[in-house]
Scaffold this active site. Structure first.
Site, short mmCIF file in Angstrom:
data_model
loop_
_atom_site.label_atom_id
_atom_site.label_comp_id
_atom_site.label_asym_id
_atom_site.label_seq_id
_atom_site.Cartn_x
_atom_site.Cartn_y
_atom_site.Cartn_z
N ASN A 9 0.88 -1.17 0.00
CA ASN A 9 0.00 0.00 0.00
C ASN A 9 0.92 1.22 0.00
OD1 ASN A 9 -1.79 2.06 0.49
ND2 ASN A 9 -2.33 1.39 2.57
N LYS A 11 0.15 4.27 -0.38
CA LYS A 11 -0.48 5.49 0.19
C LYS A 11 -0.19 6.68 -0.73
CE LYS A 11 -0.25 3.34 4.68
NZ LYS A 11 -0.24 3.49 6.13
N HIS A 94 -9.65 1.57 4.12
CA HIS A 94 -8.44 1.70 4.94
C HIS A 94 -8.73 2.66 6.10
CE1 HIS A 94 -4.40 2.80 6.19
NE2 HIS A 94 -4.01 1.68 5.63
N GLU A 96 -7.14 5.02 7.29
CA GLU A 96 -6.85 6.43 6.98
C GLU A 96 -8.02 7.06 6.23
OE1 GLU A 96 -3.05 5.71 5.17
OE2 GLU A 96 -2.26 5.15 7.14
N GLU A 166 -5.90 -4.71 10.21
CA GLU A 166 -4.86 -3.71 10.46
C GLU A 166 -5.20 -2.93 11.73
OE1 GLU A 166 -2.63 -2.64 6.55
OE2 GLU A 166 -4.29 -1.27 6.85
N GLY A 172 2.07 2.26 10.73
CA GLY A 172 3.07 3.32 10.63
C GLY A 172 3.77 3.65 11.94
P1 PGA Z 1 2.51 0.26 7.63
O1 PGA Z 1 1.07 0.53 6.93
O2 PGA Z 1 3.02 -1.04 7.06
O3 PGA Z 1 3.34 1.45 7.21
O4 PGA Z 1 2.27 0.19 9.08
C1 PGA Z 1 0.19 -0.52 6.68
C2 PGA Z 1 -1.06 0.02 6.05
O5 PGA Z 1 -1.53 1.10 6.45
O6 PGA Z 1 -1.64 -0.61 5.15
#
Ligand code: PGA
Length: 249
Positions: A9, A11, A94, A96, A166, A172
């Site tokens: 991903n 982003k 997601h 976010e 997740e 993150g």
């Molecule tokens: P990350 O993100 O691996 O940077 O923790 C995962 C995601 O948000 O899909």
């Protein structure tokens, strides 16, 4: 035996030129027929990445879509647009998007059904916040997101959907769920799919873990019985993604 999925991903990272450079870096290092390797990239990178992955086993995905085919939705991307450029996967819901763009479960469900209409495989994201985990309502939250997210699918669609667990506190942050924590929730997700559809369907549904997956922790996480791969954010933006893909057995 479920085929593993390792999806990146990206982003809001990588300009089209940077996207091509990353694919060039990764493609010689990733050659797995037994794993579905997917790059979910920003909308503007989709066509260049489609070209860059030609002749490889890497598959293309988007990070979002709108639940209508077309219309007055400034800034949005539709399923027929993604279909035409060869996106076979799309991340839906997601955290976010739920958090910053106020996406709700009903919209998430409509998006999933729209993706299937165009034969695009949705990757539904679910996860609890730290406060929800501390309050002991992780499973309730996840079950609600799954039940609302994947309702009204056919058995075939429920078997094809990919669900990524997740935990929001792990995204993150460098603080991933333990193998046991991730397994516990992924197994609950499978039970929930079994209740909604059937055990036979749930045995086919691929359930991923995401949240600070990296080259050092992926092998153990992916080896858990109900974890069928990973959704990888930060570590998918570099060479490490190839190591993560190759750690899936
Ligand atoms: P990350 O993100 O691996 O940077 O923790 C995962 C995601 O948000 O899909």
């Amino acid at each position: 035996m479920r085929k593993k999925v390792v999806a990146g991903n990206w982003k809001m990272n990588k300009t089209p030129k940077e996207a091509v450079a990353l694919v060039e870096l990764l493609k010689d290092k990733i050659n797995r027929d037994d794993v579905d390797v997917v790059l979910c990239v920003p909308a503007i990178d989709i066509t260049v990445v489609a070209d860059a992955i030609k002749g490889t086993n890497i598959k293309l995905g988007a990070e979002n879509l709108h639940y209508e085919d077309s219309g007055a939705y400034t800034g949005e991307i539709s399923a027929p647009m993604l279909d035409e450029v060869g996106a076979g996967y799309v991340i839906i819901g997601h955290s976010e998007r739920r958090d910053y763009f106020k996406e709700r479960d009903d919209a998430v469900n409509k998006k999933i059904l729209k993706a299937f209409e165009y034969n695009i495989t949705p990757i539904l994201c679910v996860g609890e916040s730290l406060a929800e985990r501390e309050d002991g309502i992780t499973i309730e939250k996840i079950r609600m997101q799954v039940k609302k997210g994947i309702k009204n699918c056919t058995d075939e669609q429920a078997a094809k959907i990919v669900i990524a667990y997740e935990p929001i506190w792990a995204i993150g942050t460098g603080k991933h769920a333990t193998n046991e924590q991730a397994q516990e929730v992924c197994s609950e997700i499978r039970k929930c799919v079994a209740e909604m559809y059937s055990d036979a369907v749930a045995q086919k549904t691929r359930i991923l873990y995401g949240g600070s997956v990296n080259a050092a922790n992926s092998a153990e996480l992916f080896a858990m019985p109900d974890i069928d791969g990973g959704l990888v954010g930060g570590a998918s933006l570099k060479e490490d993604f190839a190591v993560i893909v190759n750690s899936a057995v």
